[in-house]
Design an enzyme around this catalytic site. Structure first.
Site, PDB file in Angstrom:
ATOM      1  N   LYS A   9      49.505  29.934  39.707  1.00 41.24           N
ATOM      2  CA  LYS A   9      49.045  29.383  40.977  1.00 41.24           C
ATOM      3  C   LYS A   9      48.654  27.905  40.803  1.00 41.24           C
ATOM      4  O   LYS A   9      48.541  27.409  39.676  1.00 41.24           O
ATOM      5  CB  LYS A   9      47.879  30.232  41.497  1.00 41.24           C
ATOM      6  CG  LYS A   9      48.296  31.686  41.869  1.00 41.24           C
ATOM      7  CD  LYS A   9      47.081  32.495  42.302  1.00 41.24           C
ATOM      8  CE  LYS A   9      47.464  33.899  42.771  1.00 41.24           C
ATOM      9  NZ  LYS A   9      46.263  34.697  43.160  1.00 41.24           N
ATOM     10  N   TYR A  49      52.681  36.997  50.880  1.00 39.00           N
ATOM     11  CA  TYR A  49      51.381  37.641  51.064  1.00 39.00           C
ATOM     12  C   TYR A  49      51.288  38.410  52.385  1.00 39.00           C
ATOM     13  O   TYR A  49      50.177  38.675  52.873  1.00 39.00           O
ATOM     14  CB  TYR A  49      50.253  36.613  50.948  1.00 39.00           C
ATOM     15  CG  TYR A  49      49.909  36.250  49.511  1.00 39.00           C
ATOM     16  CD1 TYR A  49      49.583  37.241  48.578  1.00 39.00           C
ATOM     17  CD2 TYR A  49      49.891  34.922  49.076  1.00 39.00           C
ATOM     18  CE1 TYR A  49      49.261  36.922  47.259  1.00 39.00           C
ATOM     19  CE2 TYR A  49      49.564  34.596  47.756  1.00 39.00           C
ATOM     20  CZ  TYR A  49      49.245  35.605  46.862  1.00 39.00           C
ATOM     21  OH  TYR A  49      48.916  35.286  45.558  1.00 39.00           O
ATOM     22  N   PHE A  57      40.331  37.172  53.795  1.00 42.32           N
ATOM     23  CA  PHE A  57      40.608  36.060  52.879  1.00 42.32           C
ATOM     24  C   PHE A  57      42.009  35.466  53.058  1.00 42.32           C
ATOM     25  O   PHE A  57      42.369  34.504  52.378  1.00 42.32           O
ATOM     26  CB  PHE A  57      40.408  36.507  51.421  1.00 42.32           C
ATOM     27  CG  PHE A  57      41.271  37.677  50.996  1.00 42.32           C
ATOM     28  CD1 PHE A  57      42.590  37.503  50.612  1.00 42.32           C
ATOM     29  CD2 PHE A  57      40.751  38.964  50.985  1.00 42.32           C
ATOM     30  CE1 PHE A  57      43.380  38.573  50.222  1.00 42.32           C
ATOM     31  CE2 PHE A  57      41.535  40.051  50.598  1.00 42.32           C
ATOM     32  CZ  PHE A  57      42.856  39.841  50.219  1.00 42.32           C
ATOM     33  N   ARG A  85      50.093  43.031  34.229  1.00 42.76           N
ATOM     34  CA  ARG A  85      48.834  43.175  34.976  1.00 42.76           C
ATOM     35  C   ARG A  85      47.649  43.222  34.002  1.00 42.76           C
ATOM     36  O   ARG A  85      46.595  42.658  34.263  1.00 42.76           O
ATOM     37  CB  ARG A  85      48.851  44.448  35.842  1.00 42.76           C
ATOM     38  CG  ARG A  85      49.834  44.432  37.007  1.00 42.76           C
ATOM     39  CD  ARG A  85      49.406  43.603  38.188  1.00 42.76           C
ATOM     40  NE  ARG A  85      48.243  44.106  38.881  1.00 42.76           N
ATOM     41  CZ  ARG A  85      47.793  43.601  40.030  1.00 42.76           C
ATOM     42  NH1 ARG A  85      48.435  42.595  40.619  1.00 42.76           N
ATOM     43  NH2 ARG A  85      46.716  44.087  40.591  1.00 42.76           N
ATOM     44  N   THR A  91      41.471  41.278  39.474  1.00 40.76           N
ATOM     45  CA  THR A  91      41.598  40.253  40.526  1.00 40.76           C
ATOM     46  C   THR A  91      40.420  39.281  40.519  1.00 40.76           C
ATOM     47  O   THR A  91      40.603  38.074  40.674  1.00 40.76           O
ATOM     48  CB  THR A  91      41.696  40.944  41.903  1.00 40.76           C
ATOM     49  OG1 THR A  91      42.777  41.889  41.849  1.00 40.76           O
ATOM     50  CG2 THR A  91      41.950  39.941  43.011  1.00 40.76           C
ATOM     51  N   ARG A 102      42.807  35.818  33.439  1.00 41.67           N
ATOM     52  CA  ARG A 102      41.725  35.554  34.408  1.00 41.67           C
ATOM     53  C   ARG A 102      40.358  35.619  33.730  1.00 41.67           C
ATOM     54  O   ARG A 102      39.455  34.841  34.047  1.00 41.67           O
ATOM     55  CB  ARG A 102      41.809  36.548  35.574  1.00 41.67           C
ATOM     56  CG  ARG A 102      42.990  36.268  36.518  1.00 41.67           C
ATOM     57  CD  ARG A 102      43.241  37.436  37.447  1.00 41.67           C
ATOM     58  NE  ARG A 102      44.202  37.146  38.504  1.00 41.67           N
ATOM     59  CZ  ARG A 102      44.743  38.073  39.274  1.00 41.67           C
ATOM     60  NH1 ARG A 102      44.425  39.362  39.117  1.00 41.67           N
ATOM     61  NH2 ARG A 102      45.606  37.739  40.221  1.00 41.67           N
ATOM     62  N   ASN A 112      42.011  32.380  40.983  1.00 46.17           N
ATOM     63  CA  ASN A 112      42.218  33.306  39.862  1.00 46.17           C
ATOM     64  C   ASN A 112      43.532  33.103  39.128  1.00 46.17           C
ATOM     65  O   ASN A 112      44.007  33.985  38.425  1.00 46.17           O
ATOM     66  CB  ASN A 112      42.028  34.757  40.318  1.00 46.17           C
ATOM     67  CG  ASN A 112      43.040  35.199  41.341  1.00 46.17           C
ATOM     68  OD1 ASN A 112      43.890  34.411  41.757  1.00 46.17           O
ATOM     69  ND2 ASN A 112      42.972  36.455  41.744  1.00 46.17           N
ATOM     70  N   HIS A 115      49.433  35.218  39.747  1.00 45.10           N
ATOM     71  CA  HIS A 115      49.870  36.412  40.483  1.00 45.10           C
ATOM     72  C   HIS A 115      50.801  37.221  39.594  1.00 45.10           C
ATOM     73  O   HIS A 115      51.593  36.649  38.852  1.00 45.10           O
ATOM     74  CB  HIS A 115      50.638  36.010  41.754  1.00 45.10           C
ATOM     75  CG  HIS A 115      51.369  37.156  42.379  1.00 45.10           C
ATOM     76  ND1 HIS A 115      50.764  38.029  43.264  1.00 45.10           N
ATOM     77  CD2 HIS A 115      52.639  37.610  42.216  1.00 45.10           C
ATOM     78  CE1 HIS A 115      51.642  38.952  43.632  1.00 45.10           C
ATOM     79  NE2 HIS A 115      52.792  38.725  43.000  1.00 45.10           N
ATOM     80  N   GLU A 126      59.661  41.297  45.114  1.00 46.07           N
ATOM     81  CA  GLU A 126      59.141  39.929  44.978  1.00 46.07           C
ATOM     82  C   GLU A 126      60.088  39.039  44.187  1.00 46.07           C
ATOM     83  O   GLU A 126      60.267  37.862  44.532  1.00 46.07           O
ATOM     84  CB  GLU A 126      57.749  39.962  44.324  1.00 46.07           C
ATOM     85  CG  GLU A 126      56.693  40.575  45.243  1.00 46.07           C
ATOM     86  CD  GLU A 126      55.308  40.672  44.615  1.00 46.07           C
ATOM     87  OE1 GLU A 126      54.385  41.145  45.309  1.00 46.07           O
ATOM     88  OE2 GLU A 126      55.138  40.284  43.442  1.00 46.07           O
TER      89      GLU A 126
HETATM   90  N1  UDP Z   1      41.880  37.319  47.088  1.00 46.17           N
HETATM   91  C1  UDP Z   1      40.750  36.621  47.512  1.00 46.17           C
HETATM   92  N2  UDP Z   1      39.637  37.327  47.856  1.00 46.17           N
HETATM   93  C2  UDP Z   1      39.579  38.688  47.800  1.00 46.17           C
HETATM   94  C3  UDP Z   1      40.720  39.390  47.386  1.00 46.17           C
HETATM   95  C4  UDP Z   1      41.851  38.672  47.037  1.00 46.17           C
HETATM   96  O1  UDP Z   1      40.767  35.392  47.562  1.00 46.17           O
HETATM   97  O2  UDP Z   1      38.525  39.272  48.131  1.00 46.17           O
HETATM   98  C5  UDP Z   1      43.085  36.568  46.738  1.00 46.17           C
HETATM   99  C6  UDP Z   1      43.249  36.384  45.216  1.00 46.17           C
HETATM  100  O3  UDP Z   1      43.874  35.111  45.004  1.00 46.17           O
HETATM  101  C7  UDP Z   1      44.203  37.508  44.863  1.00 46.17           C
HETATM  102  C8  UDP Z   1      45.115  37.526  46.083  1.00 46.17           C
HETATM  103  O4  UDP Z   1      44.234  37.273  47.176  1.00 46.17           O
HETATM  104  O5  UDP Z   1      44.882  37.245  43.654  1.00 46.17           O
HETATM  105  C9  UDP Z   1      45.865  38.809  46.329  1.00 46.17           C
HETATM  106  O6  UDP Z   1      44.946  39.890  46.325  1.00 46.17           O
HETATM  107  P1  UDP Z   1      45.282  41.240  45.549  1.00 46.17           P
HETATM  108  O7  UDP Z   1      44.281  42.245  45.956  1.00 46.17           O
HETATM  109  O8  UDP Z   1      46.722  41.577  45.739  1.00 46.17           O
HETATM  110  O9  UDP Z   1      44.977  40.845  44.013  1.00 46.17           O
HETATM  111  P2  UDP Z   1      45.956  40.641  42.746  1.00 46.17           P
HETATM  112  O10 UDP Z   1      47.110  41.595  42.912  1.00 46.17           O
HETATM  113  O11 UDP Z   1      46.380  39.184  42.755  1.00 46.17           O
HETATM  114  O12 UDP Z   1      45.100  40.960  41.550  1.00 46.17           O
HETATM  115 MG    MG Z   2      48.390  41.848  44.521  1.00 45.08          MG
END
Ligand code: UDP
Ligand code: MG
Length: 150
Positions: A9, A49, A57, A85, A91, A102, A112, A115, A126
């Site tokens: 990112k 997204y 968010f 992952r 996250t 992270r 964070n 992705h 994707e």
């Molecule tokens: N995100 C955020 N606030 C939240 C949850 C998610 O800003 O409370 C953002 C964060 O950048 C995250 C992305 O939205 O990586 C996508 O969320 P997801 O739950 O899919 O998390 P990931 O798969 O990236 O761990």
């Molecule tokens: Mg995700």
């Protein structure tokens, strides 16, 4: 074999962590099959997204992912979704394990760093969203039999 889409990112790029992040994935033993450096458009951010469209968010997330250049990568391997992952971490960076990307480099959930696709189906979808078929390279890394038993 599974595929995953990984995005470094804008914060990861701006903070000079591109090499570190790629190196961690590379050393895991998985195979990169596509990579490009791009400025994400509003339209592509919204497509990527779309699943989060109704979340509070979402506007900040779109702003974040379009705020500077990113590295887009496709990686392939057995269990690559789960492995990446795990290397990425939870996250919320303050809940991500030390040793994860992270957990080692992040603090705020809204910054964070990275992705990664969360299921084999989403990995295929994707990678298909971000890469044309002729941007994906078919090859084998030397020594994959030392990463995978069979
Ligand atoms: N995100 C955020 N606030 C939240 C949850 C998610 O800003 O409370 C953002 C964060 O950048 C995250 C992305 O939205 O990586 C996508 O969320 P997801 O739950 O899919 O998390 P990931 O798969 O990236 O761990
Ligand atoms: Mg995700």
């Amino acid at each position: 074999m599974e595929k995953t889409l990984v995005i470094i990112k804008p914060d990861g790029v701006a903070r000079g962590l591109m090499g570190e992040i790629i190196s961690r994935l590379e050393r895991r033993g998985i195979r990169m099959i596509g990579m490009k450096f791009v400025q994400v458009s509003q339209d592509m951010a919204e497509q990527h997204y779309a699943v989060h469209k109704e979340r509070p968010f979402y506007p900040a997330l779109i702003e974040y992912i379009t705020s500077g250049p990113v590295v887009l990568m496709a990686w392939e391997g057995n269990k690559v979704i789960e492995a990446v992952r795990q290397s990425v971490g939870a996250t919320n960076p303050t809940q991500a394990a030390p040793g994860s990307i992270r957990g080692d480099f992040g603090i705020d959930i809204g910054r964070n760093l990275i992705h990664a696709s969360d299921s084999p189906e989403n990995g295929v979808a994707e990678v298909g969203l971000w890469f044309a078929a002729d941007e994906i390279v078919s090859w084998e890394r030397v020594g994959e039999s030392w990463v995978y038993e069979g």
